[in-house]
Design a protein around this motif. Structure first.
Motif, PDB file in Angstrom:
ATOM      1  N   ASP A 179       0.703  -1.136   0.054  1.00 47.22           N
ATOM      2  CA  ASP A 179       0.090  -0.017  -0.046  1.00 47.22           C
ATOM      3  C   ASP A 179       0.894   1.275   0.039  1.00 47.22           C
ATOM      4  O   ASP A 179       0.606   2.121  -0.736  1.00 47.22           O
ATOM      5  CB  ASP A 179      -0.945   0.134   1.294  1.00 47.22           C
ATOM      6  N   THR A 235      -5.110  -1.613  -3.248  1.00 49.44           N
ATOM      7  CA  THR A 235      -4.456  -1.385  -1.980  1.00 49.44           C
ATOM      8  C   THR A 235      -5.597  -2.551  -0.895  1.00 49.44           C
ATOM      9  O   THR A 235      -6.497  -2.529  -1.400  1.00 49.44           O
ATOM     10  CB  THR A 235      -4.638  -0.016  -1.228  1.00 49.44           C
ATOM     11  N   LEU A 280      -2.634   7.070   3.466  1.00 49.26           N
ATOM     12  CA  LEU A 280      -3.299   6.029   3.481  1.00 49.26           C
ATOM     13  C   LEU A 280      -4.174   6.282   5.004  1.00 49.26           C
ATOM     14  O   LEU A 280      -5.288   5.721   5.098  1.00 49.26           O
ATOM     15  CB  LEU A 280      -2.441   4.796   3.740  1.00 49.26           C
TER      16      LEU A 280
END
Lengths: 410, 316
Positions: free
Chosen positions: A171, A255, A209
């Motif tokens: 990710d 992701t 993220l």
């Protein structure tokens, strides 16, 4: 009695470690036998200079290598890197400083793409963390920078990358490599990034993220400003807009567990309906987009939370917002065209030099490559910027015989 | 393989057997003790092995090298070659680079001739330590002297390098050569101190006419070897008083010439498929001129009787 010896083995041969990189093995031979350089070891084995990259890939005579090292072909292959999809096939050093301190050999794990050290959570480095010079296999001790004489593992605890369990390395690197524009911060070869910049980039990726809102808004702002400066064609802006949406949805799909968070942020900006449509029918939507962008996407209604996109403390921008968005309705929607005018007004503060890196001239390629690219451009979604009909007309040639025929016919 | 080759191979086995004298034994043990002292004491102990040509210097060195062959050992993740002893001949002309590359070659480094002098020296010092070398024989050490000039100057660059090498590695160096160069070497007090112990090998001797001395023991052992491995006997016996003295006159007690004489005799009888060496073979061998360089007489000693032999020994 001083006969030329026929023994070809090195007097000291290290026992290779399970995950050891071939250059590390040769470097340990160099150190143990007091040879001056990695190349001198290679030259001794192969009796000629051989490219180090070929050594890394295992492109060499294994039986000759065996004569000097006692390693059989399978053992040699284990040391080499052939998987170019998952590994950097390079000859530079790539190490976790803390791992090297513990084990004194270079593992090929450092050459995996898009990972940080799983044990110490520190990015793999090829440069000295202190002076940023490339680390050297031929240094007296590879963990001591030959320029600043500092050990690579001293004072680097600040570079330990901490992140949530839910976030994976994959990710982080998807965002790092494909979303954040970090060009110019480090050398163009990604395996040779400066540790400080790499750390900052990874940190940014993790922040993205965890809380993607501000990053996505920034991307959209950048997009509208960037595309409208030079090319006040709404279709282009729409194309770029949808391309960005597709890109972000692509990340969401790639992701792991953190995709939901990014999706929420995107929905807040471009509307959940659009995001749902594209997410649920990604391939089909993307296909349509690439084939029909100039027709359909101009008409597609987009629920943009423009205020959120342009959220800024800049006073002047506030004024402009007030001026241009008096018309927006109670549902907080706005026509894309109006928004583009707004972006155009902001663009006055941006110079062309800032975006020169994004372009390349077609004639910079070799003629054969130009033809190949033109063929791809014709069928692909690439825009030709600065397209000038006058220049094209200047280059057109007509055969005189053909011209006579044309004139006769008319 | 032709018949000559078969014969030569058989004789070669006899020639390879080392016959040990008390001098040989003393030198053998003394040199190894020097190496042991180096292991224990901080100060390096070197030694000299001196003898004229053909008296067994090289044989002694090779015996010690063979008794301490290279082995392999794996420790701390490294597979190491252990080379406790090796032998080099000092090259001519001797330079630091040529001597260093000779040593690297003897150690079995796979690239003994590559690199600059400094790199070679660095590699040599490191490898001598890692290969746990305790003793190095440097034969023909007179190549360290410039023999062109009447003064016989010492090659100070190489000698100083050897001194440094001795200090850096703590290894026992045994310089092997001719006795006349001992005094030249010891002009340099630092070298003299580093090579204080001297071992000498002398010619085989007859102490009295009726006591052949070291020669007798040597001949006795050879005749046993030849009888055991080739089933060939000497008539008269090799240790008989007359034949022993004739051999002494012919070879002046030089081991190498004595062996050459016997090799010639063995080849003659084996060629004839005979199992007996008589005085005729010795006569022919002497006539072939094998020992003429060292012989104490110009007439064939194997044709002389006891009286003539005794008189020649007394006069010599």
């Amino acid at each position: 009695m001083n006969k030329l010896n026929f023994n070809r083995k090195f007097l000291v041969i290290p026992v290779p470690e399970e995950d050891e990189f071939i250059l590390s093995f040769l470097n340990r031979i160099k150190m143990a036998n007091a040879y001056p350089s990695l190349n001198s070891v290679i030259k001794t084995i192969f009796r000629k200079k051989i490219s180090i990259i070929n050594i890394v890939k295992g492109n060499f005579n294994k039986s000759v290598f065996y004569e000097f090292t006692d390693l059989v072909e399978d053992e040699i292959n284990k040391l080499c890197i052939t998987d170019k999809n998952n590994f950097y096939i390079v000859s530079c050093l790539l190490i976790c400083p803390y791992c090297f301190k513990q084990q004194s050999y270079v593992s090929f794990n450092g050459y995996r793409k898009n990972v940080i050290c799983p044990t110490h959570s520190i990015p793999y480095i090829s440069r000295c963390p202190h002076c940023n010079k490339l680390l050297d296999w031929d240094a007296e001790k590879i963990e001591i920078c030959r320029f600043c004489k500092t050990s690579v593992y001293s004072d680097i605890s600040d570079y330990i990358v901490e992140y949530d369990e839910k976030i994976t390395h994959s990710d982080i690197f998807i965002i790092y490599n494909d979303f954040l524009n970090l060009k110019g911060l480090s050398p163009c070869r990604s395996e040779q990034y400066n540790l400080n910049n790499l750390y900052k980039g990874l940190r940014k990726s993790i922040d993205f993220l965890i809380q993607p809102d501000s990053f996505i808004i920034k991307e959209f702002r950048g997009l509208f400003i960037r595309t409208d400066i030079r090319f006040p064609n709404y279709k282009t802006v729409r194309y770029e807009f949808f391309l960005l949406v597709f890109r972000i949805i692509g990340f969401i799909n790639n992701t792991s567990s953190v995709g939901l968070k990014i999706r929420e942020s995107l929905s807040n900006i471009v509307g959940s309906e659009l995001v749902d449509n594209i997410t649920n029918n990604y391939d089909k939507e993307f296909y349509n987009f690439l084939n029909y962008y100039n027709e359909n996407f101009g008409q597609r209604k987009v629920d943009l939370n423009v205020k959120k996109i342009l959220n800024t403390s800049d006073d002047i921008s506030e004024l402009i917002i007030n001026k241009y968005f008096e018309k927006y309705n109670k549902n907080n929607t706005i026509k894309l065209e109006d928004f583009i005018h707004f972006c155009k007004s902001l663009s006055k503060n941006i110079s062309f030099e800032d975006i020169n890196d994004d372009f390349i001239y077609l004639h910079d390629f070799l003629p054969s490559k130009q033809l190949e690219l033109l063929d791809k451009i014709f069928y692909g979604p690439t825009f030709l910027y600065n397209f000038n009909y006058k220049e094209v007309l200047m280059g057109i040639k007509i055969k005189k015989v053909d011209l006579n025929l044309v004139e006769k016919n008319f | 393989m032709n018949s000559d080759q078969v014969i030569l191979d058989k004789i070669n086995k006899i020639m390879q057997l080392v016959i040990v004298s008390s001098e040989f034994n003393t030198a053998y043990k003394g040199i190894l003790l020097c190496a042991e002292k180096n292991k224990t004491y901080a100060q390096p102990f070197g030694c000299l092995l001196l003898a004229k040509g053909g008296l067994g210097k090289t044989t002694l060195c090779q015996t010690i090298v063979k008794k301490h062959p290279p082995t392999y050992r794996t420790e701390e993740g490294l597979k190491k070659s252990i080379v406790p002893v090796f032998y080099i001949e000092v090259p001519s002309p001797a330079t630091v680079k040529s001597v260093a590359s000779c040593m690297l070659n003897a150690l079995h480094d796979p690239a003994p001739f590559s690199g600059s002098t400094a790199q070679m020296n660095h590699k040599l010092v490191a490898l001598l330590k890692v290969c746990e070398t305790r003793l190095i024989f440097m034969d023909e050490f007179h190549h360290l002297f410039d023999l062109q000039t009447s003064t016989k100057r010492m090659n100070t660059v190489v000698c100083n390098w050897i001194k440094t090498l001795v200090n850096e590695t703590g290894i026992c160096f045994c310089l092997v050569g001719l006795p006349e160069f001992e005094s030249l070497l010891k002009i340099d007090s630092q070298l003299a101190r580093r090579f204080s112990q001297t071992f000498k090998l002398n010619q085989l001797k007859v102490t009295k006419i009726d006591e052949p001395g070291t020669l007798h023991a040597f001949l006795h052992q050879i005749s046993l070897n030849i009888e055991k491995y080739l089933h060939i006997k000497f008539e008269p016996s090799l240790t008989s008083q007359l034949l022993a003295l004739q051999i002494y006159i012919a070879t002046n007690g030089h081991h190498a010439y004595l062996m050459l004489l016997l090799e010639n005799c063995l080849f003659q009888v084996m060629k004839k498929d005979s199992y007996k060496i008589t005085i005729e073979e010795f006569i022919k061998a002497w006539d072939d001129g094998i020992t003429s360089y060292v012989s104490k007489t110009k007439t064939n000693p194997f044709r002389l009787d006891m009286t003539s032999i005794s008189s020649k020994i007394r006069n010599s």
